[in-house]
Design a protein around this motif. Structure first.
Motif, PDB file in Angstrom:
ATOM      1  N   SER A 136     -86.512 -12.495 -25.654  1.00  0.00           N
ATOM      2  CA  SER A 136     -87.879 -12.073 -25.350  1.00  0.00           C
ATOM      3  C   SER A 136     -88.016 -11.563 -23.919  1.00  0.00           C
ATOM      4  CB  SER A 136     -88.839 -13.253 -25.574  1.00  0.00           C
ATOM      5  OG  SER A 136     -88.760 -13.711 -26.899  1.00  0.00           O
TER       6      SER A 136
ATOM      7  N   HIS B  70     -88.772  -8.000 -29.606  1.00  0.00           N
ATOM      8  CA  HIS B  70     -89.276  -8.732 -30.771  1.00  0.00           C
ATOM      9  C   HIS B  70     -88.186  -9.074 -31.770  1.00  0.00           C
ATOM     10  CE1 HIS B  70     -93.635  -7.035 -30.214  1.00  0.00           C
ATOM     11  NE2 HIS B  70     -93.226  -7.793 -29.219  1.00  0.00           N
TER      12      HIS B  70
ATOM     13  N   ASP C  77     -92.078  -2.230 -31.905  1.00  0.00           N
ATOM     14  CA  ASP C  77     -91.342  -2.709 -30.725  1.00  0.00           C
ATOM     15  C   ASP C  77     -90.187  -1.783 -30.364  1.00  0.00           C
ATOM     16  OD1 ASP C  77     -90.343  -4.546 -28.734  1.00  0.00           O
ATOM     17  OD2 ASP C  77     -88.934  -5.319 -30.213  1.00  0.00           O
TER      18      ASP C  77
END
Length: 479
Positions: free
Chosen positions: A164, A430, A354
């Motif tokens: 992340s 993600h 993403d």
């Protein structure tokens, strides 16, 4: 509910033994650490990628690494699929289970085990929330850098699984740049340790392989992370533009000039309206695009950096420049940005993409993203980490309308293909999960994927760890 993405067929041999499996797991875990009733399983049927859901066979909630190892050893012995789960904030379906799977949730493993200020490290259990680390070390002037928008809820174990990022990772890096070591349980219950407090561990960089592996190589139960000293000062500034293309071009020139702010965040007009209605952050409402640029250091350093950024912004037609004047105002600016996904959920269902693109292509990809959404008759709100080109188009749709959901997924796939074709990649933070699994061949050749799957199989030859995720179902080796 949309059903465009396939799951592996549940193993009948596992489903037929459900009662025995549940009884055996109950013997391995303390009271209150196993969920097996239908009502209790419902909260675990999906994650933040809510378009898909499957009720798992059972949910184990171990309290120790030894208990994780015992459950994995049992599941491996009987070929039972396992789905690791942190806080369930995955936006790519990474924690969605399947009917024959045991979910291993780490929500009970929430201890901060060690804080070592001389070495600037913290060792925590995998269920510790992201923000809890910074809160624990803040009184001594330190912080943990990666800051996903879900940092109030997301856990370190999940952060490691998806590698992340967050708004401030432009300067400080994503999880892999701030992770020093892990304790991890392999598919057969073997416990290993990778890395540690040293900045560079001996041997192969298996830690780098584990970070971002989406729970397919094992389950991380403890992590040692890097602590950083808090800067002398920080100042977010709002820059408004008359078009998204101008804002994108400004970002590219700022980074191209060698200036690396702490953060550069982007919002287009729909996203500005959504976030301002929720947070009352004082965003300008008369602009088409907004950049939140944060600089840090001494007052003189911040003034000098901002002067250079303002000069560049003026070359790209900036219409509004607003510096935060207080800590309260700065907090509101970030509240609006970090609340973007939740605030959007107040007005519509959405899929959050993403993809990541080169900054030189940012303006072009923004324009084409709008064209793709319009072609499918959908609305899109863009809010993302502009400094590193990590785009997060929010495709708005009605989840209760199957045709609308199918259009949203198709639009999302086209946007991700656009990112790859522009020289970028399918995911910035993600993960792949189930959402991007079938697009992997758009980015990688089959030979590329074969090598990745060979590395995966070295850790989990039975393919029981999060098996429906990451790799296309076709072309997999036989477990």
């Amino acid at each position: 509910m949309s059903e465009q993405i396939a799951f592996l067929e549940p193993k009948r041999s596992v489903l037929d033994r459900r009662e025995t499996i549940v009884a055996d797991l109950a013997d391995l875990l303390p009271p209150g650490c196993l969920v097996s009733d239908v009502r209790g399983l419902v909260p675990f049927e999906t994650d933040a990628f809510i378009a898909y859901r499957r009720v798992p066979l059972a949910v184990a909630l171990p309290e120790t690494t030894a208990q994780v190892a015992a459950v994995l050893k049992y599941c491996s012995r009987y070929g039972i699929p396992v789905v690791p789960r942190g806080a369930g904030t995955s936006l790519s379906g990474g924690a969605i289970p399947q009917e024959d799977a045991v979910v291993i949730g780490l929500s009970k493993m929430t201890r901060i085990l060690d804080i070592d200020f001389p070495n600037r490290t913290a060792t925590v259990e995998a269920g510790v929330t992201n923000i809890s680390i910074s809160e624990a070390v803040m009184p001594e002037g330190f912080f943990y850098a990666p800051d996903p928008s879900s940092q109030l809820a997301c856990t370190i174990g999940g952060n490691i699984g998806m590698n992340s990022g967050g708004a401030h990772c432009l300067k400080y890096g994503v999880t892999t740049n701030n992770l020093l070591g892990v304790k991890m349980v392999l598919f057969d219950g073997t416990i290993i340790e990778l890395g540690g407090k040293a900045l560079d561990a001996a041997g192969y960089d298996l830690l780098g392989l584990v970070c971002g592996s989406e729970g397919q190589l094992g389950i991380v139960t403890e992590a040692t992370v890097r602590l950083l000293a808090r800067p002398e000062g920080a100042r977010p500034v709002l820059f408004g533009f008359s078009s998204s293309e101008e804002a994108g071009a400004c970002v590219a020139e700022v980074i191209g000039s060698g200036i690396i702010p702490v953060a550069i965040e982007f919002m287009d007009k729909p996203a500005i309206g959504i976030c301002e209605a929720f947070a009352k952050a004082g965003y300008p409402m008369d602009v088409e695009a907004l950049l939140i640029v944060e600089v840090e250091g001494s007052e003189a350093e911040m003034d000098a950096t901002l002067a250079s950024i303002i000069d560049i912004a003026r070359r790209h037609g900036v219409t509004t420049i607003r510096e935060s004047q207080s800590a309260t105002e700065a907090a509101l600016i970030w509240k609006g940005r970090k609340s973007a996904f939740g605030a959007t959920g107040r007005i519509a269902d959405y899929i959050c993409m993403d993809g990541t693109v080169p900054l030189s292509k940012l303006s072009e990809v923004l324009r084409k993203t709008g064209e793709i959404a319009a072609r499918y008759g959908l609305r899109v709100a863009n809010v993302f980490h502009a400094g590193d080109g990590n785009m997060h188009p929010l495709i708005l749709y009605n989840i209760n309308d199957p045709e609308d959901a199918a259009r949203a997924e198709a639009a999302g796939n086209d946007i991700l293909k656009l990112c790859v074709d522009a020289g970028g990649c399918l995911t910035g933070e993600h993960g792949v999960g189930i959402e991007k699994r079938d697009l992997m061949l758009h980015q990688f050749t089959q030979a590329d994927l074969n090598q990745q799957m060979a590395a995966r199989a070295a850790f989990d030859p039975q393919w029981i760890m999060n098996p429906s995720k990451v790799f296309p179902l076709e072309g997999r080796p036989t477990a």
